[in-house]
Scaffold this active site. Structure first.
Site, PDB file in Angstrom:
ATOM      1  N   ASP A 100     148.321  34.698  82.019  1.00 50.14           N
ATOM      2  CA  ASP A 100     146.864  33.965  82.181  1.00 50.14           C
ATOM      3  C   ASP A 100     147.267  32.482  82.799  1.00 50.14           C
ATOM      4  OD1 ASP A 100     144.261  33.409  81.979  1.00 50.14           O
ATOM      5  OD2 ASP A 100     144.335  32.739  79.874  1.00 50.14           O
ATOM      6  N   ARG A 131     140.270  35.037  89.797  1.00 48.92           N
ATOM      7  CA  ARG A 131     140.237  33.480  89.796  1.00 48.92           C
ATOM      8  C   ARG A 131     141.614  33.220  90.660  1.00 48.92           C
ATOM      9  NH1 ARG A 131     140.830  32.119  83.532  1.00 48.92           N
ATOM     10  NH2 ARG A 131     142.068  33.945  83.686  1.00 48.92           N
ATOM     11  N   ASP A 174     142.590  22.866  75.093  1.00 43.15           N
ATOM     12  CA  ASP A 174     141.947  24.127  75.880  1.00 43.15           C
ATOM     13  C   ASP A 174     140.953  24.717  75.037  1.00 43.15           C
ATOM     14  OD1 ASP A 174     142.373  26.029  77.971  1.00 43.15           O
ATOM     15  OD2 ASP A 174     143.201  27.080  76.335  1.00 43.15           O
ATOM     16  N   HIS A 180     145.102  29.519  70.564  1.00 40.53           N
ATOM     17  CA  HIS A 180     146.125  30.619  70.595  1.00 40.53           C
ATOM     18  C   HIS A 180     147.316  30.476  71.149  1.00 40.53           C
ATOM     19  CE1 HIS A 180     143.490  30.527  74.352  1.00 40.53           C
ATOM     20  NE2 HIS A 180     144.833  30.683  74.951  1.00 40.53           N
ATOM     21  N   HIS A 186     140.787  25.329  88.090  1.00 38.63           N
ATOM     22  CA  HIS A 186     141.430  26.710  88.474  1.00 38.63           C
ATOM     23  C   HIS A 186     140.491  27.696  87.806  1.00 38.63           C
ATOM     24  CE1 HIS A 186     141.748  25.640  84.110  1.00 38.63           C
ATOM     25  NE2 HIS A 186     142.262  27.046  83.859  1.00 38.63           N
ATOM     26  N   ASP A 187     139.372  27.551  86.964  1.00 35.47           N
ATOM     27  CA  ASP A 187     138.700  28.886  86.466  1.00 35.47           C
ATOM     28  C   ASP A 187     137.546  29.499  87.251  1.00 35.47           C
ATOM     29  OD1 ASP A 187     140.074  29.424  84.176  1.00 35.47           O
ATOM     30  OD2 ASP A 187     139.240  27.643  83.109  1.00 35.47           O
ATOM     31  N   GLN A 199     147.023  36.902  74.095  1.00 38.85           N
ATOM     32  CA  GLN A 199     146.950  35.830  73.566  1.00 38.85           C
ATOM     33  C   GLN A 199     146.236  35.663  72.102  1.00 38.85           C
ATOM     34  OE1 GLN A 199     144.691  35.055  77.133  1.00 38.85           O
ATOM     35  NE2 GLN A 199     145.750  32.760  77.402  1.00 38.85           N
ATOM     36  N   ARG A 203     144.610  17.669  77.612  1.00 42.36           N
ATOM     37  CA  ARG A 203     143.684  18.570  77.721  1.00 42.36           C
ATOM     38  C   ARG A 203     143.526  19.647  76.482  1.00 42.36           C
ATOM     39  NH1 ARG A 203     142.561  23.617  79.615  1.00 42.36           N
ATOM     40  NH2 ARG A 203     140.915  24.005  81.224  1.00 42.36           N
ATOM     41  N   GLU A 260     137.873  20.773  76.635  1.00 38.80           N
ATOM     42  CA  GLU A 260     137.284  21.857  77.723  1.00 38.80           C
ATOM     43  C   GLU A 260     136.475  22.798  77.046  1.00 38.80           C
ATOM     44  OE1 GLU A 260     138.247  25.739  79.812  1.00 38.80           O
ATOM     45  OE2 GLU A 260     138.885  25.540  77.970  1.00 38.80           O
TER      46      GLU A 260
HETATM   47  C1  GLC Z   1     136.294  29.087  78.967  1.00 38.99           C
HETATM   48  C2  GLC Z   1     134.819  29.533  78.914  1.00 38.99           C
HETATM   49  C3  GLC Z   1     134.640  30.895  79.907  1.00 38.99           C
HETATM   50  C4  GLC Z   1     135.626  30.623  81.067  1.00 38.99           C
HETATM   51  C5  GLC Z   1     137.010  31.006  80.409  1.00 38.99           C
HETATM   52  C6  GLC Z   1     137.903  30.915  81.195  1.00 38.99           C
HETATM   53  O1  GLC Z   1     136.675  28.833  77.529  1.00 38.99           O
HETATM   54  O2  GLC Z   1     134.069  29.547  77.704  1.00 38.99           O
HETATM   55  O3  GLC Z   1     133.284  30.706  80.454  1.00 38.99           O
HETATM   56  O4  GLC Z   1     135.286  31.538  81.948  1.00 38.99           O
HETATM   57  O5  GLC Z   1     137.203  30.138  79.434  1.00 38.99           O
HETATM   58  O6  GLC Z   1     137.861  31.716  82.264  1.00 38.99           O
HETATM   59  C1  GLC Z   2     140.794  28.028  79.376  1.00 43.21           C
HETATM   60  C2  GLC Z   2     141.422  28.008  80.592  1.00 43.21           C
HETATM   61  C3  GLC Z   2     141.539  29.211  81.255  1.00 43.21           C
HETATM   62  C4  GLC Z   2     141.965  30.283  80.196  1.00 43.21           C
HETATM   63  C5  GLC Z   2     141.700  30.053  78.845  1.00 43.21           C
HETATM   64  C6  GLC Z   2     142.410  30.767  77.792  1.00 43.21           C
HETATM   65  O1  GLC Z   2     139.650  28.318  79.365  1.00 43.21           O
HETATM   66  O2  GLC Z   2     141.068  26.922  81.352  1.00 43.21           O
HETATM   67  O3  GLC Z   2     142.073  29.280  82.277  1.00 43.21           O
HETATM   68  O4  GLC Z   2     142.148  31.501  80.698  1.00 43.21           O
HETATM   69  O5  GLC Z   2     141.395  29.027  78.252  1.00 43.21           O
HETATM   70  O6  GLC Z   2     143.613  29.843  77.468  1.00 43.21           O
END
Ligand code: GLC
Ligand code: GLC
Length: 649
Positions: A150, A524, A293, A193, A399-400, A261, A291, A335
């Site tokens: 990931d 992504r 997450d 996680h 990045h998402d 995860q 950050r 986030e």
């Molecule tokens: C985030 C969001 C989801 C996002 C993902 C990562 O926690 O809730 O919308 O797309 O994680 O891609």
């Molecule tokens: C957050 C990150 C995303 C990741 C997810 C799980 O949303 O931005 O890239 O997939 O968390 O860690």
């Protein structure tokens, strides 16, 4: 939320019991003055730490053990903190609003894709300085499983880096070096996680029951089925629901994201403490912003969505209290890519001082597609304000994927049917909509609900890819203007602007990811290409789109740095009287400016009477165009033009 809701007496008694034990054990390890300063912080923040932990874990028979352990961890980690960082703590405690300066400019990158490794990153500091970066988020660089991980968000160890990127000592040295250049290091604290090969998970697999209690595991489908009735699938492409069967354990493991995860079990105070230690370890490497997450997911309760539960906030607030004890220079960035009503709840000086602004991000893209600023304006009028002492991190791309995280109610109030509208936006950005300029890819399209999100680089979504493929100079010009317009908004509205490195050069989608089986299937990666240093070398050539974008951005960045209206100032959204033009004031005691952004490819006109109503004079200066303008009857706006006007009453 306040800590005087009835446990202040218990907190005081507990501290009276704990303090001598703490002193006996640790006071001798530092000088008297330092210990004294530390104990003042303990007295100040312990009551709220106590209140939070008591509410979370007070029912457990061994609560006091875990409470003492939390305090010991904070103390040990504070003692282990380098002197330079303690000096930074002192500075930032005095200036705890440092991130409100107009000099703040964020950037984010993957170390390997941007610069190969940490040594390479050091060599590129001059590039970051040229842009004016002061806040650098390095995407996860911790040791993670080989193959699919990931993008590093499956963490195998919070204390080791991926060897190919460098080691922890290098990272700490880099943090120091960046700081000398005025750049704060931002790292992820991936705390929802761990990877399934983290030591804790391995020990759990070997049958260690205490470690098994670090995660959420179920012997059969009974509870998972009950939970799943109210859960939203996060990665429906990968697995439906939130659980993964582990044949070695013969259990269902909670995995909100990928099956490798494993969600941590924060109902267990040992998990809270273990993660607090990892968090403070990271802070001690010189990280100034953590950050946080996936904040929404850390607490689960049957019968709920298991997102944004009150306990998730308490966990973060308790982490915040510990950071205030042990590493007070550190601030949190949340986030939370969720409904705006929920995003705001993570923001507070006692919780996360910084938050991504996903709604602004989504609505900027919405407005580019519709050209109509009405939804953006009304949502921002209602929702842009956040508690004092906190700031948005405003971004266009990260990045998402892009999820359409606006409020359905906001949309309905304007007669927009949210479901249909999201479908339109997906179609538009995936390029399925007739006449769309965008080239994006669907992400996690759910065949059941029809929901989807969008991947794609800023430039490709703004039309540059299509224009270059068609060798259409006029279309390319419009695309460049769109890119500058979106950045213009995040650079002038309240908060820290965050640039996804590569976007300053108009980097296009890179479709090669699908050749790599680790990346194929996760769209992504289309917007996570290797940084193109050849294109960067041409950044001063105004004939290329990269040169135009780079210079356009530099100009806006300098404008932001040089004008007092962008430092510690308010943002007031206004109605410009033209539905294609978004407008807002930035003002403080020193300066006031009106930002105007035309979201349409057609020229627009603002009535002078309306501008006068907003307090503008007849003769105005536009800081972007570098012109004085007499707006006697009207003010003209070019396609996608951004103006920053001074000259208000
Ligand atoms: C985030 C969001 C989801 C996002 C993902 C990562 O926690 O809730 O919308 O797309 O994680 O891609
Ligand atoms: C957050 C990150 C995303 C990741 C997810 C799980 O949303 O931005 O890239 O997939 O968390 O860690």
């Amino acid at each position: 939320m306040s800590h005087n809701q009835g446990t202040s007496r218990e907190a005081a008694i507990s501290l009276r019991r704990l303090m001598p034990r703490l002193e006996e054990r640790f006071a001798g390890r530092t000088d008297e003055a330092a210990w004294k300063a530390y104990s003042i912080r303990v007295r100040r923040h312990f009551p709220r730490l106590f209140e939070l932990l008591y509410r979370l874990y007070g029912e457990q028979y061994d609560f006091f053990y875990h409470l003492e352990r939390a305090l010991r961890i904070a103390t040990q980690m504070w003692l282990a903190r380098r002197d330079e960082l303690k000096a930074l703590d002192a500075l930032k405690e005095v200036d705890n609003q440092w991130f409100q300066s107009s000099r703040m400019l964020g950037a984010v990158c993957y170390v390997d894709l941007f610069a190969g490794d940490l040594a390479g990153l050091r060599e590129h500091i001059p590039y970051l300085r040229e842009l004016g970066v002061t806040f650098l988020h390095l995407m996860p660089l911790f040791r993670s499983p080989k193959g699919d991980n990931d993008g590093g968000y499956a963490v195998s160890s919070y204390r080791e880096l991926e060897p190919r990127l460098g080691n922890m000592e290098q990272l700490a040295a880099l943090a120091d070096e960046l700081r000398l250049h005025g750049i704060s290091l931002v790292l992820d604290f991936v705390f929802n996680h761990t990877a399934d090969d983290h030591d804790w998970a391995r020990q759990a697999l070997e049958g260690d029951e205490e470690r098994q209690a670090f995660y959420r595991m179920f012997p059969d489908r009974e509870l998972p089925n009950q939970f799943e009735r109210t859960l939203r699938p996060i990665f429906p492409d990968e697995h439906p629901g939130a659980f993964t069967y582990h044949s070695r354990l013969r259990r269902w493991v909670w995995t909100s994201f990928h099956n490798y995860q494993w969600d941590l079990n924060y109902a267990n105070p040992a998990v809270f403490n273990a993660m607090a230690e990892e968090m403070l370890f990271l802070a001690n490497q010189g990280v100034e912003v953590l950050r946080l997450d996936a904040v929404a997911f850390v607490w689960k309760r049957l019968g709920t969505s298991c997102e944004n539960l009150p306990e998730a906030h308490m966990i973060i607030q308790a982490f915040n209290a510990l950071v205030h004890l042990a590493a007070p220079a550190t601030v949190f960035l949340s986030e939370a890519i969720v409904h705006p009503d929920e995003v705001i709840k993570y923001i507070g000086e006692d919780e996360c001082q910084l938050s991504y602004n996903p709604m602004l991000m989504a609505l900027l893209w919405n407005t580019l597609a519709t050209r109509d600023v009405t939804l953006l304006r009304s949502a921002m009028e209602q929702r842009f304000a956040i508690p004092a002492g906190c700031a948005w991190v405003n971004y266009i791309r990260c990045h998402d994927d892009i999820g359409w995280v606006f409020s359905d109610d906001d949309a309905r109030a304007l007669g927009i049917e949210p479901r249909d509208h999201r479908r339109f936006l997906n179609d538009f950005y995936i390029g399925r909509f007739e006449g769309s300029f965008a080239r994006g890819l669907p992400f996690q399209e759910d065949p059941v609900s029809g929901d989807a999100r969008v991947s794609g680089s800023a430039a490709s979504l703004c039309g540059l890819e299509q224009a270059l493929a068609a060798q259409d100079a006029a279309a390319a010009d419009l695309a460049v203007r769109r890119i500058l317009l979106l950045h213009g908004v995040i650079l002038t509205i309240g908060g820290i602007p965050l640039i996804y490195l590569g976007d300053e050069l108009g980097t296009l989608n890179d479709y090669h990811y699908s050749e790599d089986p680790q990346k194929d299937g996760d769209s992504r990666w289309v917007h996570r290409p290797r940084f193109d240093w050849e294109s960067a070398a041409r950044r001063h050539d105004p004939e290329t789109p990269a040169g135009r974008i780079f210079h356009g951005l530099l100009q806006l960045i300098q404008l932001r740095q040089q004008n007092l209206a962008f430092t510690r100032s308010e943002t007031e959204i206004v109605d410009t009287g033209n539905r294609y033009v978004f407008g807002y004031f930035r003002r403080n005691a020193s300066q006031s400016v009106l930002v105007l952004a035309n979201f349409s490819e057609a020229p627009q006109v603002l009535e002078a009477r309306r501008l006068r109503l907003l307090g503008l004079r007849k003769v105005l200066a536009d800081l972007v165009a570098g012109q004085t303008i007499a707006a006697v009857r009207e003010l003209q706006m070019d396609p996608y033009q951004l103006r920053v006007m001074v000259g208000t009453t």
